[in-house]
Design an enzyme around this catalytic site. Sequence first.
Site, short mmCIF file in Angstrom:
data_model
loop_
_atom_site.label_atom_id
_atom_site.label_comp_id
_atom_site.label_asym_id
_atom_site.label_seq_id
_atom_site.Cartn_x
_atom_site.Cartn_y
_atom_site.Cartn_z
CG ASP A 262 -2.19 0.82 0.98
OD1 ASP A 262 -2.21 1.63 0.04
OD2 ASP A 262 -3.16 0.66 1.75
CD GLU A 612 -20.08 6.52 3.18
OE1 GLU A 612 -19.90 5.69 4.10
OE2 GLU A 612 -20.97 6.40 2.32
#
Length: 868
Positions: A262, A612
Amino acid sequence: MRINFPCLVLCSVLLASASATFAQDTTPNTKAATLVSQMTLAEKVTQVQSGAPAIPRLGIATYDWWSEGLHGIARNGYATVFPQAIGLAASWDTALLEQVGTTVSTEARAKFNAIGAGRDHVRYQGLTIWSPNINIFRDPRWGRGQETYGEDPYLTGQLAVNFIHGIQGDDPAHPRAIATPKHFVVHSGPEAGRHGFDVDVSPHDLEATYLPAFRAAVTQGYADSVMCAYNAIHGTPVCADGDLLTTRLRHDWGFKGFVVSDCDAIDDMTKFHYFKPDNVQSSAASIQAGTDLDCGSAYADLLEAVQKGYVKESTLDTALTRLFATRYRLGEWGGGENPYASIGMDQVDSAAHRKLALQAALESVVLLKNEHSVLPLRAGTRVAVIGPNADTLETLEANYHGTARAPFTPLEGLRERFGAERVRYAQGAPIAEGVPIPVPETALRSAKNGSAGLTGEYFDNVEFNGKPVSTRTDRVIDFDWDHVAPADGLHADRYAVRWTGEWLPPAPGDYTLVVHVDRCFDCNKQHDPVRLYVDGRNVLDDSGDDAHMQAVLHVTDTHSHAIRLEYVHSGQDQGVRLQWLAPAGAQLAEAATVVHDADAIVAFVGLSSDVEGEELKIDVPGFNGGDRTDIGLPQPQQALLERAAASGKPLVVVLMSGSAVALNWAKAHADAIVAAWYPGQEGGRAIAQVLAGDYNPGGRLPVTFYRSTRDLPPFVSYAMQGRTYRYFEGTPLYPFGYGLSYTHFAYAEPKLSASKLGAGAKLTVSAVVRNDGDRDGDEVVQVYLDALDDALASRHALVAFQRVHLAAKESRRVSFELDSRQLSSVDAAGLRAVQAGHFRVFVGGGQPGYTEGVTTVFTINGHQALPR
């Protein structure tokens, strides 16, 4: 000019030698190993970083490994934008996921081919796609849960297998693109602290919940890449965990591809995990553990790591051979067999792909409530459309998205389907307190023609010189222009736009006008400047230093005000929005006015990617950093629903969100509830067709809808007890797997291939499904297994499913074959086996206890241990 003839001769000899060697070598691995053997150590180090530079002497072009394709090829201009991943999961349609994956990789190929094989491909232009996200959506508070396929390991795994197959295609020797399931493993928030979070997960939960989808992605989907996560497990960062990346992934599961970190996860090991004292040692630990590629620049320190003996150069060679073998298989250098060479830009957002986007949006819709058959709405109904999600681009596209060429909002969809003269609109409320929302068309008027919106003048320079190339009326200023030109005749990298007209405040009060520029991720260049004028006064002048630019204005009447917005695109930013925060009373009054003259109300409420998502800079009631602190509907929207319901008219609530929202009041008081998620570019049309009854909804919930945040364990705990339908002991608002239809389905005649089964044998389960109603429709047939003698087993476990279409009055026997893994359980030590005992199997349209279905029982004799 001085020509170095000896260098030219030597380079020519080297290239000729390399070409001759490659011609003799036939396999990508052999070609890759030969190529790597000719690199210097310094060159090798550059090639294990995601932004790999060119090596001209070896004929290697620049290649950035980072591309996104979560629900459409992303961040590289126009593309087909499908429903967000959680919406795709709500379809429960594996064939659809494969078609979506195929579309994503086809459009990626088209863009790759437009640049050309052997040429430089920078970020988002490559064929290594960092999707799907198959983390388990264990808690609705996680802002990135929208990117996943929900809370169930089996559903997630099967959808991932098909999406991956769609991305990569049928020919392993020549993949259309490479899929990268992520984030391996045990990663699902909170966003705050994710870069240094250490997970204390039990062996049982790891094997029973967090690993199965990844195992399926590798062993059934044959994913050619995997992304390791930010977090640590029991003190070891995953990207440096050899037991996971080498023993489990490669040895146990047979993974042959490459592992990528990542982004900046290697750097995080040093800065936040304190795993090693510097990136030299963090990088060495990671590449030795099996992380082949660093998304970031920490692997630059591998040069020093090799020189100091922390890692062998041969370890880099192994990683590089995997990476370059992938590039050879993708046909990056051109020549030879390339089955995808003919894919052109005409296939990007083609008519067929738009049709598939509409199908996906339709299949994702979940009908949660329909009292007195309020839906479908009858022909001729006068509709009041209200709510913050009725007419915004961001609730169509969600996050990790491409640029939709012609997005269709719900308001536009209802106008198209029911007639503009029968649809009236008021925004009614913001998403949440203190969160700006695009100024609606009702508050903007073009001075040129008096229509809703502002007059936009588009210039092919950044000085507003000369005549505009294009002039048009823009209904709202809410644009995604990432890597695209906003009008014909403009260049995508350099233009200016001036909007003029009138701003119409609906009532006196304080208004905050906001210009939001969608910032380029990870850009260091100057951001796009904006200027805003009201009544000739410059109320906002920003050179690009702030992400949100605001001006507070006090209005004493409802007179119109001249407004001018100037936007200069000279950097790499991605779009612009004119937003506001309006007085609550004024917005509620507007909504009451449109409701007064309507026969029915359709309220578009929920969440948005502004509240969100991934590491958002937001801290307002109910939201923090991209996660939620409260799963209820935000108070301004709740007030809007209550005001609308007071009219006594039928109220249809359409929830648009990336996660479960506790719609307790709506369940008790609204006449109908529809979950539409973030539905993609065709979302408005799909919602209108469902509400009109042109399409019979068949989606099912991929997550549990809880009643309150109080029902949930602590967000930071990764223990599964008390989470998801498998371990939650309470009563949900709406259960996982739930969904209604405009018709009715019945189940009968359950059959098992055997009532007594030896461990290791397969079991066939079937039942007759009948459409008892008068409408054709889709049913999602679900199979749940209960291990009656196993104290550690989940309450129910989904082990099979199939979406089937049945005409009115049609019946069909639907069969499923369950293998050892589907019949297995996991003990406290994390060991999986088929155990002896009594079992109950349920076949129905949802979970046992919440829907119609049929049940039967069987026993298993013996014991069969299963491989990890």
